[in-house]
Design an enzyme around this catalytic site. Sequence first.
Site, PDB file in Angstrom:
ATOM      1  N   ALA A 229     -11.791   2.919   4.079  1.00 37.26           N
ATOM      2  CA  ALA A 229     -10.828   2.039   3.416  1.00 37.26           C
ATOM      3  C   ALA A 229      -9.989   2.791   2.382  1.00 37.26           C
ATOM      4  O   ALA A 229     -10.185   3.980   2.121  1.00 37.26           O
ATOM      5  CB  ALA A 229     -11.559   0.877   2.755  1.00 37.26           C
ATOM      6  N   HIS A 230      -9.045   2.046   1.779  1.00 39.52           N
ATOM      7  CA  HIS A 230      -8.092   2.682   0.867  1.00 39.52           C
ATOM      8  C   HIS A 230      -8.762   3.242  -0.377  1.00 39.52           C
ATOM      9  O   HIS A 230      -9.687   2.678  -0.918  1.00 39.52           O
ATOM     10  CB  HIS A 230      -6.952   1.722   0.488  1.00 39.52           C
ATOM     11  CG  HIS A 230      -7.382   0.413  -0.078  1.00 39.52           C
ATOM     12  ND1 HIS A 230      -6.520  -0.635  -0.266  1.00 39.52           N
ATOM     13  CD2 HIS A 230      -8.590  -0.044  -0.487  1.00 39.52           C
ATOM     14  CE1 HIS A 230      -7.155  -1.666  -0.780  1.00 39.52           C
ATOM     15  NE2 HIS A 230      -8.414  -1.321  -0.927  1.00 39.52           N
ATOM     16  N   ASN A 231      -8.259   4.417  -0.788  1.00 39.93           N
ATOM     17  CA  ASN A 231      -8.686   5.116  -1.998  1.00 39.93           C
ATOM     18  C   ASN A 231     -10.120   5.637  -1.956  1.00 39.93           C
ATOM     19  O   ASN A 231     -10.683   6.009  -2.990  1.00 39.93           O
ATOM     20  CB  ASN A 231      -8.496   4.242  -3.239  1.00 39.93           C
ATOM     21  CG  ASN A 231      -7.031   3.994  -3.546  1.00 39.93           C
ATOM     22  OD1 ASN A 231      -6.463   2.983  -3.119  1.00 39.93           O
ATOM     23  ND2 ASN A 231      -6.413   4.916  -4.261  1.00 39.93           N
TER      24      ASN A 231
ATOM     25  N   GLN B  65       0.871  -1.174   0.000  1.00 41.31           N
ATOM     26  CA  GLN B  65       0.000   0.000   0.000  1.00 41.31           C
ATOM     27  C   GLN B  65       0.915   1.233   0.000  1.00 41.31           C
ATOM     28  O   GLN B  65       1.404   1.665   1.044  1.00 41.31           O
ATOM     29  CB  GLN B  65      -0.913  -0.022   1.215  1.00 41.31           C
ATOM     30  CG  GLN B  65      -1.735  -1.303   1.345  1.00 41.31           C
ATOM     31  CD  GLN B  65      -2.791  -1.442   0.258  1.00 41.31           C
ATOM     32  OE1 GLN B  65      -3.764  -0.681   0.219  1.00 41.31           O
ATOM     33  NE2 GLN B  65      -2.620  -2.410  -0.630  1.00 41.31           N
TER      34      GLN B  65
END
Length: 347
Positions: free
Chosen positions: A239-241, A198
């Site tokens: 969460a990511h993005n 990540q």
Amino acid sequence: MKISIKEIASLINGNVSGDINIEISNVAKIEEAKQGDLTFLYLPAYDKFFPATQASAIIVKTGFSKSRNDITYIEVDSPEKAFFTILKKFFTPEFPLNGIDPSAFIHPTAKLAENVAVGKNVVISYGCIIGADTKVFHNTVVSDNVSIGEGCLIHSNVSIRENCILGNRVIIHSGTVVGSDGFGYSPNEKGEYEKIPQIGNVIIEDDVELGSNVSIDRAAMGSTIIKRGCKIDNLVQIAHNVILGEDTVVSAQTGVSGSTKIGRHCILAGQAGLVGHIELGDNVIITAQSGVSKSIPKPGYYSGSPAMEMRSYQKMQAQVRFIPDYADRIKELENQVKSLKELISKK
């Protein structure tokens, strides 16, 4: 602190009835107020507390029936907003912290602007930049190359991971993690999950507030972005993005899955869940415990799991309670049909 009723009325543009010379020293809920306190009344559910309240003054809606002569009234169009204005003006809590505590570690390459305060056991790592008047409280860890803007308030036991960027006037409450690794794994030929690096970051824009124990994952690539004015409650997972639009509010125990984009002025109520890779338009309101499984471009209220327009959801729920009756009626109709078939076959 002593504040005159005249000063309060002037601040909130209110009309005073009663003793205009009294002073108040505290604010309180109507059911708990004592002599010297200021309270307010704006919901009918709290009318029952008015006859017994001991408050010296009360903020009420214009036209309120003044049935007591021993209390001073301040009439305004919006009592709750007026009360909040008073809280912000006179009762905003202070968080005293000055200078750099000797137990803190500040890397030589870190740049701290004027009036930055750093508490006990804080770590400010390589290449960090911290803007003027920011306070970083005890046991917080700021990893490499983090940028924090001016006038921020970072409470104790916060972790801000490497390369993340915070704007101005950001507030982060205790136990929150900004920039934890996104939940990225890929199964190999043996079915074992291998970690996907990540390598992105988190960008938090100006005037954002994060509650306690919030987790905001760094992007797999690029940035997870919390835009200006967002307010995030305790125990929220981003969460990511993910991208949260300006002035969006997220309530406790909500989870937003990866790469979901949420528009401006949205509300995600408590325990809502959103799948990944969808988009919510501006002014979308997701009610508590709803599950959002697809994109929602149209403004409005949405409920249920899977989430649907709230009016449709309410109609459906109104019918659900009758399902046992419907089942009995269907069984009765089936029996009637069976009897008719038997009668016809005999003829």
